[in-house]
Design a protein around this motif. Sequence first.
Motif, PDB file in Angstrom:
ATOM      1  N   GLY A 132      -4.575 -12.647   3.811  1.00 49.58           N
ATOM      2  CA  GLY A 132      -4.386 -11.266   3.395  1.00 49.58           C
ATOM      3  C   GLY A 132      -3.999 -10.397   4.580  1.00 49.58           C
ATOM      4  O   GLY A 132      -3.075 -10.694   5.330  1.00 49.58           O
ATOM      5  N   ASP A 133      -4.733  -9.287   4.745  1.00 49.17           N
ATOM      6  CA  ASP A 133      -4.462  -8.382   5.872  1.00 49.17           C
ATOM      7  C   ASP A 133      -5.561  -8.476   6.924  1.00 49.17           C
ATOM      8  O   ASP A 133      -5.803  -7.533   7.665  1.00 49.17           O
ATOM      9  CB  ASP A 133      -4.325  -6.943   5.366  1.00 49.17           C
ATOM     10  N   GLU A 134      -6.225  -9.629   6.988  1.00 53.94           N
ATOM     11  CA  GLU A 134      -7.288  -9.840   7.971  1.00 53.94           C
ATOM     12  C   GLU A 134      -6.792 -10.702   9.127  1.00 53.94           C
ATOM     13  O   GLU A 134      -6.252 -11.785   8.923  1.00 53.94           O
ATOM     14  CB  GLU A 134      -8.490 -10.535   7.326  1.00 53.94           C
ATOM     15  N   PHE A 135      -6.989 -10.198  10.331  1.00 58.50           N
ATOM     16  CA  PHE A 135      -6.629 -10.912  11.549  1.00 58.50           C
ATOM     17  C   PHE A 135      -7.855 -11.022  12.434  1.00 58.50           C
ATOM     18  O   PHE A 135      -8.853 -10.322  12.228  1.00 58.50           O
ATOM     19  CB  PHE A 135      -5.521 -10.175  12.313  1.00 58.50           C
TER      20      PHE A 135
ATOM     21  N   ASN B  63       3.768  -1.976  -8.773  1.00 59.69           N
ATOM     22  CA  ASN B  63       4.130  -3.385  -8.584  1.00 59.69           C
ATOM     23  C   ASN B  63       3.315  -4.285  -9.510  1.00 59.69           C
ATOM     24  O   ASN B  63       2.802  -5.319  -9.104  1.00 59.69           O
ATOM     25  CB  ASN B  63       3.910  -3.794  -7.118  1.00 59.69           C
ATOM     26  N   ALA B  64       3.175  -3.823 -10.763  1.00 58.12           N
ATOM     27  CA  ALA B  64       2.338  -4.536 -11.723  1.00 58.12           C
ATOM     28  C   ALA B  64       2.895  -5.925 -11.998  1.00 58.12           C
ATOM     29  O   ALA B  64       4.095  -6.103 -12.207  1.00 58.12           O
ATOM     30  CB  ALA B  64       2.260  -3.742 -13.028  1.00 58.12           C
TER      31      ALA B  64
ATOM     32  N   GLY C 111      14.565   0.118   6.154  1.00 59.12           N
ATOM     33  CA  GLY C 111      14.863   1.502   5.794  1.00 59.12           C
ATOM     34  C   GLY C 111      13.663   2.292   5.341  1.00 59.12           C
ATOM     35  O   GLY C 111      13.730   3.530   5.231  1.00 59.12           O
ATOM     36  N   GLU C 112      12.558   1.609   5.047  1.00 53.75           N
ATOM     37  CA  GLU C 112      11.330   2.298   4.672  1.00 53.75           C
ATOM     38  C   GLU C 112      10.409   2.371   5.883  1.00 53.75           C
ATOM     39  O   GLU C 112      10.417   1.494   6.749  1.00 53.75           O
ATOM     40  CB  GLU C 112      10.618   1.551   3.536  1.00 53.75           C
ATOM     41  N   GLN C 113       9.644   3.430   5.945  1.00 47.21           N
ATOM     42  CA  GLN C 113       8.665   3.599   7.024  1.00 47.21           C
ATOM     43  C   GLN C 113       7.262   3.565   6.416  1.00 47.21           C
ATOM     44  O   GLN C 113       6.986   4.249   5.438  1.00 47.21           O
ATOM     45  CB  GLN C 113       8.894   4.919   7.757  1.00 47.21           C
ATOM     46  N   ALA C 114       6.419   2.729   6.987  1.00 45.63           N
ATOM     47  CA  ALA C 114       5.066   2.590   6.442  1.00 45.63           C
ATOM     48  C   ALA C 114       4.050   2.725   7.567  1.00 45.63           C
ATOM     49  O   ALA C 114       4.331   2.427   8.736  1.00 45.63           O
ATOM     50  CB  ALA C 114       4.911   1.235   5.759  1.00 45.63           C
ATOM     51  N   TYR C 115       2.865   3.163   7.196  1.00 47.98           N
ATOM     52  CA  TYR C 115       1.794   3.362   8.161  1.00 47.98           C
ATOM     53  C   TYR C 115       0.545   2.610   7.706  1.00 47.98           C
ATOM     54  O   TYR C 115       0.190   2.628   6.518  1.00 47.98           O
ATOM     55  CB  TYR C 115       1.447   4.851   8.301  1.00 47.98           C
TER      56      TYR C 115
ATOM     57  N   LYS D 221      -2.922  -2.488   1.419  1.00 51.37           N
ATOM     58  CA  LYS D 221      -2.803  -2.761  -0.014  1.00 51.37           C
ATOM     59  C   LYS D 221      -1.891  -1.740  -0.690  1.00 51.37           C
ATOM     60  O   LYS D 221      -1.046  -2.096  -1.522  1.00 51.37           O
ATOM     61  CB  LYS D 221      -4.184  -2.735  -0.650  1.00 51.37           C
ATOM     62  N   GLU D 222      -2.027  -0.475  -0.306  1.00 47.57           N
ATOM     63  CA  GLU D 222      -1.175   0.556  -0.898  1.00 47.57           C
ATOM     64  C   GLU D 222       0.286   0.330  -0.542  1.00 47.57           C
ATOM     65  O   GLU D 222       1.184   0.482  -1.378  1.00 47.57           O
ATOM     66  CB  GLU D 222      -1.625   1.946  -0.436  1.00 47.57           C
ATOM     67  N   VAL D 223       0.546  -0.055   0.718  1.00 51.04           N
ATOM     68  CA  VAL D 223       1.929  -0.342   1.124  1.00 51.04           C
ATOM     69  C   VAL D 223       2.472  -1.521   0.318  1.00 51.04           C
ATOM     70  O   VAL D 223       3.593  -1.488  -0.195  1.00 51.04           O
ATOM     71  CB  VAL D 223       1.994  -0.655   2.638  1.00 51.04           C
ATOM     72  N   ASN D 224       1.663  -2.572   0.196  1.00 47.08           N
ATOM     73  CA  ASN D 224       2.077  -3.776  -0.529  1.00 47.08           C
ATOM     74  C   ASN D 224       2.351  -3.467  -1.992  1.00 47.08           C
ATOM     75  O   ASN D 224       3.327  -3.943  -2.577  1.00 47.08           O
ATOM     76  CB  ASN D 224       1.005  -4.846  -0.388  1.00 47.08           C
ATOM     77  N   ASP D 225       1.473  -2.666  -2.611  1.00 48.51           N
ATOM     78  CA  ASP D 225       1.642  -2.318  -4.022  1.00 48.51           C
ATOM     79  C   ASP D 225       2.845  -1.418  -4.230  1.00 48.51           C
ATOM     80  O   ASP D 225       3.557  -1.520  -5.230  1.00 48.51           O
ATOM     81  CB  ASP D 225       0.382  -1.637  -4.554  1.00 48.51           C
ATOM     82  N   THR D 226       3.084  -0.507  -3.279  1.00 53.84           N
ATOM     83  CA  THR D 226       4.153   0.482  -3.441  1.00 53.84           C
ATOM     84  C   THR D 226       5.517  -0.101  -3.117  1.00 53.84           C
ATOM     85  O   THR D 226       6.476   0.042  -3.884  1.00 53.84           O
ATOM     86  CB  THR D 226       3.889   1.703  -2.538  1.00 53.84           C
ATOM     87  N   LEU D 227       5.625  -0.776  -1.973  1.00 49.21           N
ATOM     88  CA  LEU D 227       6.928  -1.244  -1.495  1.00 49.21           C
ATOM     89  C   LEU D 227       7.225  -2.680  -1.902  1.00 49.21           C
ATOM     90  O   LEU D 227       8.339  -3.157  -1.721  1.00 49.21           O
ATOM     91  CB  LEU D 227       6.991  -1.119   0.034  1.00 49.21           C
ATOM     92  N   GLY D 228       6.226  -3.382  -2.408  1.00 50.00           N
ATOM     93  CA  GLY D 228       6.450  -4.754  -2.847  1.00 50.00           C
ATOM     94  C   GLY D 228       5.987  -5.782  -1.832  1.00 50.00           C
ATOM     95  O   GLY D 228       5.801  -5.491  -0.651  1.00 50.00           O
ATOM     96  N   HIS D 229       5.817  -7.017  -2.320  1.00 52.80           N
ATOM     97  CA  HIS D 229       5.281  -8.082  -1.468  1.00 52.80           C
ATOM     98  C   HIS D 229       6.214  -8.455  -0.326  1.00 52.80           C
ATOM     99  O   HIS D 229       5.757  -8.825   0.759  1.00 52.80           O
ATOM    100  CB  HIS D 229       4.982  -9.321  -2.313  1.00 52.80           C
TER     101      HIS D 229
END
Length: 821
Positions: A463-466, A691-692, A498-502, A426-434
């Motif tokens: 969502g992020d559930e697999f 990302n409001a 170009g962005e790295q996310a964890y 969720k933090e990655v999605n909110d920060t870097l965009g959908h």
Amino acid sequence: MAERSIGDNQAIQELLDALPVAVFVKDAESRFLFMNKACEAQWGIDFRDLRGNDGSRFFPAGQVEWFLARDREVFAAGRSIEFVENVWNAALKANRIGHTFKKPIYDDDGRPRFLVGAVIDITERMQSEQVLRMSEEKLRALFEMSPLGIARNAMDGTFIEANAAFLKIVGYSLEELNRLTYWDLTPKEYADMEARQLDSLATTSRYGPYEKEYVDSKGRRVPVQLMGMLITGSDGEKYIWSIVEDITERKRVEAELQLAAQVYRSSSEGMLVTDSENCIIGVNAAFTRMTGYSLEEIQGRDPRLFKTGYQDRAFYEEMWGSLREHGCWQGELWDRCKDGDVKATRLTINAITNEAGTVQRYVALYSDITEKKRSDETIWKQANFDALTGLPNRRMFRDRLEQEVLKSNRAGTRVALFLIDLDGFKEVNDTLGHALGDALLRQAAHRLAACVRQSDTVARLGGDEFTVVLSNSHDVSHVETVAQKIVDALAEPFQLQGEQAYVTASIGITLYPNDAKDVDELIRNADQAMYAAKERGRNRFCYFTPTLQEAALHRLRLVNDLRHAMAENQLALHFQPIVELATGRIRKAEALLRWTHPARGMVSPMEFVPLAEHSGLIIPIGEWVFREAARWAKRWHELLPEGFQVSVNESPVQFRAEGASQRETWRELLRDLQVPGESMVVEITEGILLNAEAEIENRLLAFRDERVQVAIDDFGTGYSALGYLKKFHIDYVKIDRSFVRDLATDADDLALAEAIVVMAHKLGLKVIAEGVETDEQRALLLGIGCEYGQGYLFARPVPPEELERLLLRQLPAAYSTLSSA
């Protein structure tokens, strides 16, 4: 003497012998006295053998009795008689038919002396008459029984006779028809045609065949085919005999055939016709357009040339079996076109048989359903697969899990179910965009698929559930190996343009049939195990245990109890004072929800607030909190000369869920209660601002329009984006307690706290420090310019009545006395 004169008179003898008619003479006792040569020949008897005899020695007994009876009849009548009788021919040993004349001769005294007889052999004539009679009877029978109409007309057109078939065609009785003429049945538009037929009749004595219409007794037009001829009757008169066929059915069939031919030629569906040996004899234009083959290219060939191999031998055996047994077959198959393209077709085959039931033709109707198949496949994929990752979706996952459970029941194998949640997504999605969030999910799906076998199932639930379904999981160590591979794979960094996310993975694992008896229970168990993995620090997997089940039941019961808490007045607001550090006076208070359970006592907000968010109860509870806080805010704003602010927390779930109707609800509430907007503060987390969406912006602007202030809670613990503080007109930032706790001992925390204060002041914001518990912390905060503090150093959260006493205690004595009064 008379006998001798008759027999001895040579001249009479010769005269009688010359006659072609048989002549004989009998005495009064019916004994033969004379017979001429014609009589001997007719009866096959020599007179010398018959002389003086009554014939009983030569004729059958019954015939002799007949002769004698007729003799007696002649003498009794005293006159000549004639009759037809059978006469035995002894030589031929057969009867002949004779027309006999007998005349009595009397003496002068009137006594019978002789009987003179003459017999004309009419055997051939009678036989001819019989043949003629039989022929006439046959013709009459044919006339009456003919399925074709037959009629006889006089030359003026008057109907004289007609058979039953003709009467049925025109609908008249013979009596009615005899009053009509040919022209009464003929529509006027056929006048020219009839004139030509009459010319033909006059010149050739024949007319037709030709087609026209009759008008029947009910005025209906009946299509007929006629032909006839001119015949002279036995009376010498000329008559017109006509043969008439009702061609109504033929015309109908011709119309149907014409329509069928038109359909065959112009149909948009392909048609193919084969003979009984399944050799192609015809195709229509639509078939050529569909397959590219013209009739000339495939005539005489077997339709198997279109085979693609997509259907097996059993498919064609079933098809031919249905054609043999039922005469038809319908189904879908894939055919190869001339250019090699493969098309899906809906095929209908009908066997055309003759009257004996022997197959003459096979007619196949082709409908091109290729696009429909592709559309159906697309719809099926959309219904069963996740559009973003291409993995099976929740529906397909459940179907496959049910199939694996059935296989497990049959084979006695074990099934492992993983429920996987991406921590930090969720933090990655909110920060870097959908867009980048979607890219991460696609990469995660690829990594998951690489960790399992092809026989296993990887699905995205949303969502992020697999989820992962491992079939034939006999070895628990294999389950753990796969789970660890997934944890390690998802912990690797994601490269996103170009962005790295964890992110990390929390995995819940449950086994069938060890842990559950059905699919629903299995899914619940995996969810509980995943919840436990998150609680234990995330980035790990956790097996389902009975303890987890108990915890899940506890949460379920707690949610059910929470549903009734508001109605039963179990919820209450406590307020924690917020103190102005420079003066030590209480300027604000944060509204905090408390739940006193009738059986469990006080339930921690840390326990029930996440459950309220997860269940959606946070929306009605949040509305109740806002209403109660606003009511107290109004009271304290009016009570205190310097004004007062009450802050209310809104969770991200609540903030995102509330739409325009909810905004209007709290606006109306503030206006109805006449609560000044500046007496209310809404606390939100900084993640809401990242990302409001438009709806969130609208809500924040609505706060500003109503002069309600906004504070950022737990500032510094998330993805801080300073630009949003200015963009959304934030009024306060609240330094998280984690920075305040070690201010006196950790220079880094002090530096961070100071940086937050300086940054906030540069943006025109004020700062509130949370978790202030010591005088030293208060002094340090005051020293770096922090305006407000909140914590146990000043007061714990208290009921509103207790807070009001604290507020009154800090008022000047005179004003305090007045307010109390």
